[in-house]
Write a protein that holds these residues in place. Structure first.
Motif, PDB file in Angstrom:
ATOM      1  N   GLU A  70      79.979   8.520  25.221  1.00  0.00           N
ATOM      2  CA  GLU A  70      81.073   8.213  26.153  1.00  0.00           C
ATOM      3  C   GLU A  70      82.422   8.351  25.454  1.00  0.00           C
ATOM      4  N   GLU A  71      82.497   7.865  24.220  1.00  0.00           N
ATOM      5  CA  GLU A  71      83.749   7.982  23.466  1.00  0.00           C
ATOM      6  C   GLU A  71      84.025   9.439  23.103  1.00  0.00           C
ATOM      7  N   MET A  72      82.978  10.192  22.843  1.00  0.00           N
ATOM      8  CA  MET A  72      83.162  11.605  22.476  1.00  0.00           C
ATOM      9  C   MET A  72      83.721  12.419  23.640  1.00  0.00           C
ATOM     10  N   GLN A  80      90.595  16.426  16.631  1.00  0.00           N
ATOM     11  CA  GLN A  80      90.129  15.084  16.989  1.00  0.00           C
ATOM     12  C   GLN A  80      88.635  14.945  16.695  1.00  0.00           C
ATOM     13  N   ALA A  81      87.870  15.979  16.965  1.00  0.00           N
ATOM     14  CA  ALA A  81      86.430  15.947  16.686  1.00  0.00           C
ATOM     15  C   ALA A  81      86.174  15.818  15.192  1.00  0.00           C
ATOM     16  N   ARG A  82      86.929  16.580  14.377  1.00  0.00           N
ATOM     17  CA  ARG A  82      86.787  16.484  12.917  1.00  0.00           C
ATOM     18  C   ARG A  82      87.107  15.080  12.432  1.00  0.00           C
ATOM     19  N   GLN A  83      88.162  14.483  12.955  1.00  0.00           N
ATOM     20  CA  GLN A  83      88.538  13.125  12.555  1.00  0.00           C
ATOM     21  C   GLN A  83      87.468  12.114  12.955  1.00  0.00           C
ATOM     22  N   ARG A  87      85.498  10.124   9.740  1.00  0.00           N
ATOM     23  CA  ARG A  87      85.552   8.679   9.462  1.00  0.00           C
ATOM     24  C   ARG A  87      84.165   8.137   9.149  1.00  0.00           C
ATOM     25  N   GLY A  88      83.206   8.497   9.965  1.00  0.00           N
ATOM     26  CA  GLY A  88      81.837   8.039   9.732  1.00  0.00           C
ATOM     27  C   GLY A  88      81.265   8.585   8.439  1.00  0.00           C
ATOM     28  N   GLN A  89      81.467   9.865   8.186  1.00  0.00           N
ATOM     29  CA  GLN A  89      80.940  10.472   6.963  1.00  0.00           C
ATOM     30  C   GLN A  89      81.496   9.801   5.714  1.00  0.00           C
ATOM     31  N   GLN A  90      82.790   9.488   5.726  1.00  0.00           N
ATOM     32  CA  GLN A  90      83.405   8.834   4.568  1.00  0.00           C
ATOM     33  C   GLN A  90      82.774   7.470   4.306  1.00  0.00           C
ATOM     34  N   ILE A  91      82.516   6.727   5.365  1.00  0.00           N
ATOM     35  CA  ILE A  91      81.913   5.399   5.201  1.00  0.00           C
ATOM     36  C   ILE A  91      80.458   5.523   4.777  1.00  0.00           C
ATOM     37  N   ARG A 137      70.691  22.304  17.833  1.00  0.00           N
ATOM     38  CA  ARG A 137      71.928  23.058  17.682  1.00  0.00           C
ATOM     39  C   ARG A 137      72.331  23.749  18.980  1.00  0.00           C
ATOM     40  N   LYS A 138      71.358  24.193  19.751  1.00  0.00           N
ATOM     41  CA  LYS A 138      71.661  24.887  20.996  1.00  0.00           C
ATOM     42  C   LYS A 138      72.417  23.974  21.963  1.00  0.00           C
ATOM     43  N   SER A 139      72.115  22.667  21.902  1.00  0.00           N
ATOM     44  CA  SER A 139      72.792  21.725  22.786  1.00  0.00           C
ATOM     45  C   SER A 139      74.211  21.414  22.319  1.00  0.00           C
ATOM     46  N   GLY A 140      74.542  21.830  21.076  1.00  0.00           N
ATOM     47  CA  GLY A 140      75.871  21.559  20.556  1.00  0.00           C
ATOM     48  C   GLY A 140      75.994  20.225  19.856  1.00  0.00           C
ATOM     49  N   TRP A 141      74.890  19.525  19.654  1.00  0.00           N
ATOM     50  CA  TRP A 141      74.940  18.197  19.039  1.00  0.00           C
ATOM     51  C   TRP A 141      74.156  18.172  17.737  1.00  0.00           C
ATOM     52  N   ALA A 142      74.458  19.093  16.825  1.00  0.00           N
ATOM     53  CA  ALA A 142      73.788  19.100  15.526  1.00  0.00           C
ATOM     54  C   ALA A 142      74.471  18.110  14.601  1.00  0.00           C
ATOM     55  N   SER A 143      73.686  17.458  13.777  1.00  0.00           N
ATOM     56  CA  SER A 143      74.246  16.500  12.840  1.00  0.00           C
ATOM     57  C   SER A 143      75.026  17.227  11.758  1.00  0.00           C
ATOM     58  N   SER A 144      76.169  16.703  11.398  1.00  0.00           N
ATOM     59  CA  SER A 144      77.030  17.349  10.422  1.00  0.00           C
ATOM     60  C   SER A 144      76.405  17.371   9.038  1.00  0.00           C
ATOM     61  N   ARG A 145      75.696  16.318   8.642  1.00  0.00           N
ATOM     62  CA  ARG A 145      75.084  16.310   7.318  1.00  0.00           C
ATOM     63  C   ARG A 145      73.943  17.310   7.256  1.00  0.00           C
TER      64      ARG A 145
END
Length: 164
Positions: A70-72, A80-83, A87-91, A137-145
């Motif tokens: 919902e927030e996304m 904005q998406a990168r930010q 934030r989560g990755q840094q933590i 990945r096809k759905s566009g929601w692949a994890s960044s890590r």
């Protein structure tokens, strides 16, 4: 927002942390939840008397489903998406480097950022109910890590091919 990360410390120095996002049926990482986690990680980093930290979900049958979708929906640009993700990755990176042993008790679905969080703990410990997964990945929601290379897609109705 009410407190999401609830802590109890045992007499022998173990910190028990329960994630229970109020008014939600599942735990998801919103910016507020991530901010509160950052404050908790700061506490863990600075408390040399801790002998261990155990994370668990306060939601029955689920661990963490990843980012708050919902927030996304509010994101309007790539920056904005990168930010949002950064934030989560840094933590998570800070959590992975704490000297205190950390355990993630994974009890149910553990998706995207939830899996990243669990892997940031020294001992990700799935129960028999655990279902860790990277999004397709096809759905566009692949994890960044995951670097855009998730494991095989298990949702044939959402994806007709195996993710590479």
């Amino acid at each position: 927002m009410a407190k999401c990360w609830n802590t109890t410390r045992s007499d022998d120095g173990v910190l028990f942390v329960t994630l229970d996002v109020p008014d939600r049926s599942v735990n998801a990482f919103s910016q507020a939840v991530i901010k509160e986690l950052g404050e908790l990680v700061s506490t863990i980093e600075s408390d040399a008397s801790l002998r261990g930290v155990i994370f668990k979900s306060g939601k029955k049958g689920t661990f963490i489903v990843g980012a708050d979708v919902e927030e996304m929906k509010e994101i309007e640009s790539a920056e904005q998406a990168r930010q949002f993700v950064s934030r989560g990755q840094q933590i998570f990176e800070r959590l992975s480097r704490v000297k205190t042993p950390t355990v993630a008790l994974i009890s149910g679905p553990c998706l995207g950022g939830g899996l990243e969080f669990a892997l940031a703990c020294r001992y990700p410990s799935p129960t028999t109910a655990a279902r860790p997964s990277w999004a397709c990945r096809k759905s566009g929601w692949a994890s960044s890590r995951a670097g855009g290379a998730p494991s095989a897609c298990r949702s044939r109705s959402a994806c007709s091919r195996r993710c590479a």
